[in-house]
Design an enzyme around this catalytic site. Structure first.
Site, short mmCIF file in Angstrom:
data_model
loop_
_atom_site.label_atom_id
_atom_site.label_comp_id
_atom_site.label_asym_id
_atom_site.label_seq_id
_atom_site.Cartn_x
_atom_site.Cartn_y
_atom_site.Cartn_z
N SER A 91 -89.06 82.25 114.33
CA SER A 91 -88.13 81.57 113.43
C SER A 91 -88.54 80.16 113.07
O SER A 91 -88.00 79.58 112.14
CB SER A 91 -86.75 81.51 114.09
N GLY A 92 -89.46 79.58 113.84
CA GLY A 92 -89.81 78.18 113.67
C GLY A 92 -89.22 77.29 114.73
O GLY A 92 -89.56 76.10 114.82
N GLY A 93 -88.31 77.83 115.56
CA GLY A 93 -87.66 77.03 116.58
C GLY A 93 -88.63 76.44 117.59
O GLY A 93 -88.52 75.26 117.96
N PHE A 94 -89.60 77.23 118.03
CA PHE A 94 -90.56 76.72 119.02
C PHE A 94 -91.43 75.63 118.41
O PHE A 94 -91.74 74.63 119.06
CB PHE A 94 -91.44 77.87 119.53
N ASP A 144 -83.50 79.17 116.74
CA ASP A 144 -82.91 78.71 118.00
C ASP A 144 -83.43 77.33 118.37
O ASP A 144 -84.42 76.86 117.82
CB ASP A 144 -83.20 79.70 119.13
N GLN A 193 -81.13 82.06 125.56
CA GLN A 193 -81.58 80.78 126.09
C GLN A 193 -80.78 80.43 127.34
O GLN A 193 -80.03 81.25 127.84
CB GLN A 193 -81.46 79.69 125.01
N GLY A 220 -87.39 80.43 125.74
CA GLY A 220 -87.32 79.30 126.65
C GLY A 220 -88.10 79.45 127.92
O GLY A 220 -87.80 78.80 128.92
N ASP A 270 -95.77 88.72 123.51
CA ASP A 270 -96.76 88.05 122.67
C ASP A 270 -97.27 86.83 123.42
O ASP A 270 -96.57 86.29 124.28
CB ASP A 270 -96.17 87.62 121.33
N CYS A 308 -115.12 98.59 129.88
CA CYS A 308 -114.46 98.31 128.60
C CYS A 308 -115.15 99.04 127.47
O CYS A 308 -116.39 99.10 127.40
CB CYS A 308 -114.46 96.80 128.34
N CYS A 310 -114.67 98.22 124.16
CA CYS A 310 -114.63 97.44 122.93
C CYS A 310 -116.02 97.28 122.32
O CYS A 310 -117.04 97.53 122.97
CB CYS A 310 -114.00 96.06 123.19
N CYS A 313 -118.47 95.01 124.28
CA CYS A 313 -119.04 95.55 125.52
C CYS A 313 -119.87 96.81 125.32
O CYS A 313 -120.85 97.03 126.04
CB CYS A 313 -117.91 95.85 126.52
N HIS A 350 -113.05 91.25 122.43
CA HIS A 350 -112.95 91.76 123.80
C HIS A 350 -111.58 91.48 124.41
O HIS A 350 -110.94 92.38 124.98
CB HIS A 350 -114.03 91.16 124.70
#
Length: 386
Positions: A91-94, A144, A193, A220, A270, A308, A310, A313, A350
């Site tokens: 939202s841009g709050g952080f 928030d 929060q 938070g 995330d 791995c 990927c 690798c 990777h």
């Protein structure tokens, strides 16, 4: 549109399926962060090939650049950045929180100076909803007030955390009203929060559940608090959210955090860590972390992680079936020492592959009823070292 179905459970851990306007997301899931409309150091094609199912964009930064007029011209973020799978926008709050002394918070919203050109700007819950409607993100986050762990050298008090939490709660109501007014066809998540205070978290949670959001996030955390406090909140809050709706733990974290979060009932994660660390030569592997700039890798012919699959690798399969072969630690060390841009690109491929594959293995373990055994094996392998 949002539909969420839990298909398997083991303890608090859940395996689910989240259906959004731009596709289906298998949960638990890690979402690569694409702040400016791109996940740094990697192409959308590579993200698709490693089965990234949903990525992030950021309301604040995309509002600054390129601006809503440009994104609107393309009908939203999906066509603009050539990504046809789901997108979640913060939202841009952080970002407003991170501006520190450059911003002034009031009941109405936040006044701040643009970090791009110094213009005086005003961001409100309503404007955040309007921006995210133009972005056409599948999941929209409420605006928030991100409760800090400490301010000006002192820990946030209970009174300060309460004020912040209650402001976010009122903003959530305004977001919900504006989201409905705009007739946005996507899904709006509420954000719990309350700082490091469990009883405040429960008050926030109860109010948001009463508002009946399609999904909920725990915000938070990862704001400078000690690891034990983050784990304490992670063990407290997600399991108290509605069982029939998706749960998102924002900004977390390490591979160990992801496994621990799933064990507490989290569905979505995330973090910038896999991409940011990749740009600093810090690689994640099944058997612990590796810092490729260290001189001990100078002549090492092994790949980063022999288990791995990927591109970094193992290489890729050519037409006709032959395999190109992966890149050695020695080569990646050389690229890093020379400052070649290929170094962070290969490292990003990777690290993101490792995170997404970890979530895939978690989903498979939950389907088989073996998550607890998987988590134990995961911890043992990561502690073994490389």
């Amino acid at each position: 549109m949002l539909n969420f179905e839990v298909t398997h459970t083991e303890g608090l851990a859940r395996r689910g399926r989240l259906t959004l306007n731009h596709g289906v997301v298998q949960t638990p899931i890690f979402m690569p962060v694409g702040t400016y409309g791109t996940v740094k150091g990697i192409t959308p094609r590579s993200l698709d090939e490693m089965d990234a199912q949903i990525i992030l964009g950021n309301t604040f930064h995309l509002w600054m650049r390129p601006g809503l007029d440009v994104v609107k011209q393309f009908g939203g973020l999906h066509r603009f950045e050539q990504w046809d799978k789901p997108i979640l926008t913060d939202s841009g709050g952080f970002q407003v929180w991170s501006l520190g002394e450059m911003r002034k918070i009031s009941e109405e919203g936040v006044k701040f100076a643009s970090p791009v050109n110094g213009d005086r700007l005003f961001l409100t819950p309503e404007i955040s909803m309007q921006i995210q409607t133009v972005l056409n993100s599948d999941i929209v986050m409420q605006f928030d007030e991100c409760t800090p762990y400490e301010t000006k050298g002192h820990r946030t008090t209970e009174a300060e955390a309460r004020f912040s939490m209650e402001l976010s709660r009122r903003w959530a109501q305004r977001c919900q009203a504006e989201f409905a007014r705009l007739e946005n066809p996507n899904a709006l998540f509420g954000i719990v929060q309350g700082g490091m205070f469990e009883h405040l978290r429960e008050e926030s949670l109860a109010a948001l559940v009463e508002m009946d959001f399609p999904g909920y996030a725990v915000g938070g955390v990862s704001v400078g608090e000690p690891k034990e406090d983050m784990l304490r909140i992670m063990a407290h809050t997600p399991q108290r959210l509605p069982a029939h709706k998706p749960r998102y733990l924002m900004g977390v974290g390490t591979p160990e955090d992801l496994v621990a979060g799933v064990a507490q009932g989290v569905d979505m994660f995330d973090c910038v860590m896999p991409t940011r660390n990749a740009r600093n030569g810090h690689l994640f592997t099944r058997y612990g972390d590796l810092k490729i700039r260290n001189s001990r890798h100078r002549s090492d012919e092994r790949p980063l992680d022999e288990s791995c699959t990927c591109y970094t690798c193992q290489g890729y399969t050519r037409a006709g079936g032959s395999v190109s072969g992966g890149f050695s630690r020695a080569y990646l060390h050389h690229l890093e020492r020379c400052g070649e841009m290929l170094a962070p690109m290969l490292a990003t491929i990777h690290n993101l592959h490792y995170y997404l594959n970890l979530m895939r293995e978690i989903r498979q373990a939950l389907e088989a009823g073996g998550f607890a055994a998987f988590a134990q094996r995961f911890r043992s392998e990561r502690q073994r070292g490389i």
